[in-house]
Each structure stands twice: as structure tokens, then as C-alpha cells.
Design a protein around this motif. Sequence first.
Motif, PDB file in Angstrom:
ATOM      1  N   SER A  21      49.099  33.295  31.334  1.00 60.45           N
ATOM      2  CA  SER A  21      49.907  32.998  30.157  1.00 60.45           C
ATOM      3  C   SER A  21      50.175  31.457  29.923  1.00 60.45           C
ATOM      4  CB  SER A  21      51.217  33.863  30.438  1.00 60.45           C
ATOM      5  OG  SER A  21      51.200  35.144  30.332  1.00 60.45           O
ATOM      6  N   ILE A  22      49.547  30.537  30.755  1.00 59.71           N
ATOM      7  CA  ILE A  22      49.803  29.303  30.741  1.00 59.71           C
ATOM      8  C   ILE A  22      48.879  28.387  30.842  1.00 59.71           C
ATOM      9  CG2 ILE A  22      50.449  29.156  33.200  1.00 59.71           C
ATOM     10  CD1 ILE A  22      52.472  26.844  32.476  1.00 59.71           C
ATOM     11  N   ASP A  23      48.435  27.585  29.872  1.00 61.18           N
ATOM     12  CA  ASP A  23      47.047  26.600  29.738  1.00 61.18           C
ATOM     13  C   ASP A  23      47.854  25.137  29.988  1.00 61.18           C
ATOM     14  OD1 ASP A  23      44.756  28.398  29.534  1.00 61.18           O
ATOM     15  OD2 ASP A  23      46.048  28.822  27.854  1.00 61.18           O
ATOM     16  N   PHE A  24      47.115  24.386  30.864  1.00 60.16           N
ATOM     17  CA  PHE A  24      47.693  22.979  31.107  1.00 60.16           C
ATOM     18  C   PHE A  24      46.615  22.088  30.533  1.00 60.16           C
ATOM     19  CE2 PHE A  24      49.093  25.378  34.616  1.00 60.16           C
ATOM     20  CZ  PHE A  24      50.087  24.920  35.053  1.00 60.16           C
ATOM     21  N   VAL A  25      47.107  21.217  29.585  1.00 61.03           N
ATOM     22  CA  VAL A  25      46.057  19.982  28.972  1.00 61.03           C
ATOM     23  C   VAL A  25      46.589  18.728  29.368  1.00 61.03           C
ATOM     24  CG1 VAL A  25      45.204  19.222  26.729  1.00 61.03           C
ATOM     25  CG2 VAL A  25      45.994  21.875  26.994  1.00 61.03           C
ATOM     26  N   GLY A  26      45.894  17.953  29.551  1.00 59.62           N
ATOM     27  CA  GLY A  26      45.684  16.436  29.945  1.00 59.62           C
ATOM     28  C   GLY A  26      45.785  16.200  31.310  1.00 59.62           C
ATOM     29  N   ILE A  27      45.921  17.134  32.075  1.00 59.93           N
ATOM     30  CA  ILE A  27      46.096  16.819  33.470  1.00 59.93           C
ATOM     31  C   ILE A  27      45.299  15.644  34.231  1.00 59.93           C
ATOM     32  CG2 ILE A  27      46.444  18.078  35.864  1.00 59.93           C
ATOM     33  CD1 ILE A  27      48.270  19.107  33.754  1.00 59.93           C
ATOM     34  N   ARG A  28      45.948  14.836  35.145  1.00 62.66           N
ATOM     35  CA  ARG A  28      45.255  14.051  35.814  1.00 62.66           C
ATOM     36  C   ARG A  28      45.864  13.475  37.140  1.00 62.66           C
ATOM     37  NH1 ARG A  28      47.630  12.260  31.085  1.00 62.66           N
ATOM     38  NH2 ARG A  28      48.844  10.545  31.186  1.00 62.66           N
ATOM     39  N   SER A  29      47.013  13.999  37.370  1.00 63.23           N
ATOM     40  CA  SER A  29      47.748  13.440  38.662  1.00 63.23           C
ATOM     41  C   SER A  29      48.192  15.070  39.277  1.00 63.23           C
ATOM     42  CB  SER A  29      48.539  12.898  38.341  1.00 63.23           C
ATOM     43  OG  SER A  29      49.364  12.302  39.464  1.00 63.23           O
ATOM     44  N   VAL A  30      47.378  15.451  40.301  1.00 63.55           N
ATOM     45  CA  VAL A  30      47.803  16.485  40.989  1.00 63.55           C
ATOM     46  C   VAL A  30      47.977  16.021  42.752  1.00 63.55           C
ATOM     47  CG1 VAL A  30      47.186  18.943  41.550  1.00 63.55           C
ATOM     48  CG2 VAL A  30      46.691  17.791  39.511  1.00 63.55           C
ATOM     49  N   ASP A  31      49.085  16.703  43.161  1.00 65.42           N
ATOM     50  CA  ASP A  31      49.237  16.338  44.578  1.00 65.42           C
ATOM     51  C   ASP A  31      48.162  17.161  45.673  1.00 65.42           C
ATOM     52  OD1 ASP A  31      51.319  14.573  44.292  1.00 65.42           O
ATOM     53  OD2 ASP A  31      52.744  16.256  44.036  1.00 65.42           O
ATOM     54  N   ALA A  32      47.884  16.936  46.737  1.00 70.39           N
ATOM     55  CA  ALA A  32      46.907  17.571  47.520  1.00 70.39           C
ATOM     56  C   ALA A  32      47.315  18.950  47.703  1.00 70.39           C
ATOM     57  CB  ALA A  32      46.880  16.984  48.928  1.00 70.39           C
ATOM     58  N   ASP A  33      48.352  19.215  48.288  1.00 72.91           N
ATOM     59  CA  ASP A  33      48.789  20.688  48.337  1.00 72.91           C
ATOM     60  C   ASP A  33      48.631  21.304  47.054  1.00 72.91           C
ATOM     61  OD1 ASP A  33      48.884  20.498  51.164  1.00 72.91           O
ATOM     62  OD2 ASP A  33      51.027  20.175  51.125  1.00 72.91           O
ATOM     63  N   GLU A  34      49.208  20.798  45.882  1.00 75.19           N
ATOM     64  CA  GLU A  34      49.366  21.427  44.590  1.00 75.19           C
ATOM     65  C   GLU A  34      47.791  21.928  44.474  1.00 75.19           C
ATOM     66  OE1 GLU A  34      51.778  20.209  40.840  1.00 75.19           O
ATOM     67  OE2 GLU A  34      50.916  18.728  41.905  1.00 75.19           O
ATOM     68  N   ASP A  45      52.895  20.232  37.694  1.00 75.68           N
ATOM     69  CA  ASP A  45      54.281  20.947  38.081  1.00 75.68           C
ATOM     70  C   ASP A  45      54.411  22.016  38.927  1.00 75.68           C
ATOM     71  OD1 ASP A  45      55.032  18.365  36.872  1.00 75.68           O
ATOM     72  OD2 ASP A  45      55.774  19.289  35.119  1.00 75.68           O
ATOM     73  N   VAL A  46      53.344  22.495  39.773  1.00 80.14           N
ATOM     74  CA  VAL A  46      53.383  23.578  40.548  1.00 80.14           C
ATOM     75  C   VAL A  46      53.935  23.345  42.082  1.00 80.14           C
ATOM     76  CG1 VAL A  46      51.685  25.371  41.013  1.00 80.14           C
ATOM     77  CG2 VAL A  46      51.363  24.228  38.988  1.00 80.14           C
ATOM     78  N   ASN A  47      54.434  22.206  42.430  1.00 77.34           N
ATOM     79  CA  ASN A  47      55.056  22.211  43.688  1.00 77.34           C
ATOM     80  C   ASN A  47      56.062  23.060  43.965  1.00 77.34           C
ATOM     81  OD1 ASN A  47      53.573  19.906  45.022  1.00 77.34           O
ATOM     82  ND2 ASN A  47      54.276  18.735  43.469  1.00 77.34           N
ATOM     83  N   THR A  48      56.313  23.472  45.280  1.00 78.59           N
ATOM     84  CA  THR A  48      57.303  24.166  45.609  1.00 78.59           C
ATOM     85  C   THR A  48      58.092  23.238  46.822  1.00 78.59           C
ATOM     86  OG1 THR A  48      56.206  25.157  47.582  1.00 78.59           O
ATOM     87  CG2 THR A  48      55.841  26.350  45.313  1.00 78.59           C
ATOM     88  N   GLU A  49      59.273  23.726  47.157  1.00 79.53           N
ATOM     89  CA  GLU A  49      60.046  23.102  48.066  1.00 79.53           C
ATOM     90  C   GLU A  49      59.266  22.777  49.358  1.00 79.53           C
ATOM     91  OE1 GLU A  49      61.942  27.081  48.209  1.00 79.53           O
ATOM     92  OE2 GLU A  49      60.909  25.848  46.701  1.00 79.53           O
ATOM     93  N   ALA A  50      58.385  23.613  49.701  1.00 82.67           N
ATOM     94  CA  ALA A  50      57.577  23.590  50.939  1.00 82.67           C
ATOM     95  C   ALA A  50      56.597  22.560  50.917  1.00 82.67           C
ATOM     96  CB  ALA A  50      56.852  25.019  51.061  1.00 82.67           C
ATOM     97  N   ILE A  51      56.107  22.375  49.412  1.00 79.66           N
ATOM     98  CA  ILE A  51      54.934  21.341  49.591  1.00 79.66           C
ATOM     99  C   ILE A  51      55.150  20.063  48.817  1.00 79.66           C
ATOM    100  CG2 ILE A  51      53.200  23.132  49.869  1.00 79.66           C
ATOM    101  CD1 ILE A  51      52.758  23.012  47.073  1.00 79.66           C
ATOM    102  N   SER A  52      56.340  19.955  48.159  1.00 79.31           N
ATOM    103  CA  SER A  52      56.803  18.868  47.238  1.00 79.31           C
ATOM    104  C   SER A  52      56.826  17.348  48.199  1.00 79.31           C
ATOM    105  CB  SER A  52      57.973  18.897  46.573  1.00 79.31           C
ATOM    106  OG  SER A  52      58.290  17.731  45.841  1.00 79.31           O
TER     107      SER A  52
END
Length: 302
Positions: free
Chosen positions: A170-183, A128-135
Motif C-alpha cells: 500500500s506504500i510507494d517511496f519516491v526520491g529515496i537516496r539515504s537509507v541506513d545499513a540495517d534499514e 523511515d523504516v527504522n525501529t528502536e532496535a536498529i535506529s
Amino acid sequence: MTTVSLIGAPTDVGASVRGAGMGPDALRVAGLAEALRAHGFQVIDRGNLSGPPNPWQLPVHGIRHLPEVTAWNRAVFDAVATALAMGHVPLLMGGDHCLAIGSISAVARQCRQEQKNLRVVWLDAHTDVNTEAISPSGNIHGMPVACLLGYGPPDLVGWSGERAALDAGSIDFVGIRSVDADEKQAIRQLGLQVFDMRHIDEHGMRYTMTEVLQDVDENTHIHVSFDLDCLDPIEAPGVGTGVRGGPTYREMQLCMEMIADTGRIGSIDVVEINPALDVRNRTAELAVEFIRSLFGASTLAR
């Protein structure tokens, strides 16, 4: 006695699929309040917040439903801030994951006031690190982390008193397996700590959570942002954006139990339960089991 404030936010305004707005009541039907009371907590159900309906429109300048998302997050921010000021543990019942902008911004402001260290554990299939420029879609439930890091539209940043509610550490991500190319490039540039499913496969959940929690101390406030699509859709079918290959039931239980062992849990989001896609409320019932573990339920007294 610890008091848990249940805050319902029944909206799917930031999502790509309708139905997450029914999530709060699904959790109630699954017995969330009763489960927490049985474990010794005082529970106050604040009911459901109100906000604008989902207009279901196309993106404008790369983003969908910005006014509606802003309104819902303002309501969440105020409700979570009120619960924290009363010394309660706010438990946000979503709703889609865009609502984390309001909840975590309120928590970050409270932590700054109390001079506490904030640690966010983001349990999700997506970063969930997309922005309006890359989503690719313009859906804001794919953008809350970027907004919290200070890289969203002006209407959705700066609510904590600083432009960025969080820094990358301050943030750690756990369980990630779907990330967009620009993300993927954004994650690298921002220096985010992502424990994807390959890391869990190679090292196991115990080692992963030891890494996540290694520097948590008595002055740490842990916020868990739990998207039910973190789980494999075989376990949790009632989600809008399910991705195969997630943590197993036991792996997620261990994750929650290890967070509980720190004694530092201070606030929670439970989001993206979609009863329209569920089977006999199974996903909400699973969520209740995991929340019980997060609040210290275990097989034996430890």
C-alpha cells in the motif's frame, strides 16, 4: 466544492534538529490557504494543535521522546479523523515526519470503514523504516513507516483498528537516496516498493510515477506524505536532514501533476520544513507551489 482542512502540528519532537515546529506558520506566511482558495477550493484553517514541548533528551531503550511523540500523534489522529468524517481533505502541516503515524492511521481507519483502497505515496529522501532496535539515533521521525506497518513500540501501533495501518503493497517511496545499513535489510525483508534516485535517473519521473499509479482506480484513496527533504537542498534548503541529489523542481512538479491527474487525492502531509535553516522562506514557498500542483494547478487546462 471540495473543502481542505489545514491542520497545524508545530513540533519537532521526533526530529534530530530543532526548528520543524515553525513549519506550519511558514506555510501560512507562504500563502498556502490563499493559493488553494484561488484554485477554487474552500479552505478552513483549523489552527495549530497543542502538545507537550520537546524535552530534548537522550534515547531511552533506543527511542527518543516516546511519550511526547505519542501525545502529538494522538492529537493529529483525532484532528485528521474529524476532517475525514466531515468529508474534507485533511492537509497536515508539520512539524516533523513522526506525525505521519497519526495522520495515516486515521486515514487507514477511514478507508477500512468506507471499503476503499489506500495508497500512500511517500515522497522523501529517507524511507523511515527504522525501529528502536536498529535506529542509529532513536529519533522517531526515522520510524513512522515501521510503526504504520506494525513494527513500532506498542504505544505507536494499532491505531487504525488493526496492528498494521498499512501493508507493504500500500506504500510507494519516491526520491529515496539515504537509507541506513540495517534499514536496507528491513526494506528487503518487508518487500517494500522503493523508487530510489537511481531508478528516477535511469527511467525518468514520468515512467516512475506511471509505475506508482498504475493500479489506482475509482475506489482508491491516495495519501501523499511529502517530506520537503525529498527535494535537493539546493532547491529546498530549509530542512533538517537534507541530502544532495534529489529530484529537480520540474521532476517534482511532474510527480505532483501526475498524482493530481488521477483525481484520487484524499489527504496530505507536508512536513519537515525548518524555517531556522531556510533562506527567506524559500522552502515553504516551494511547498505551496507543489501543493497547488497536487490539487490540479497546471500550465494548461487538461
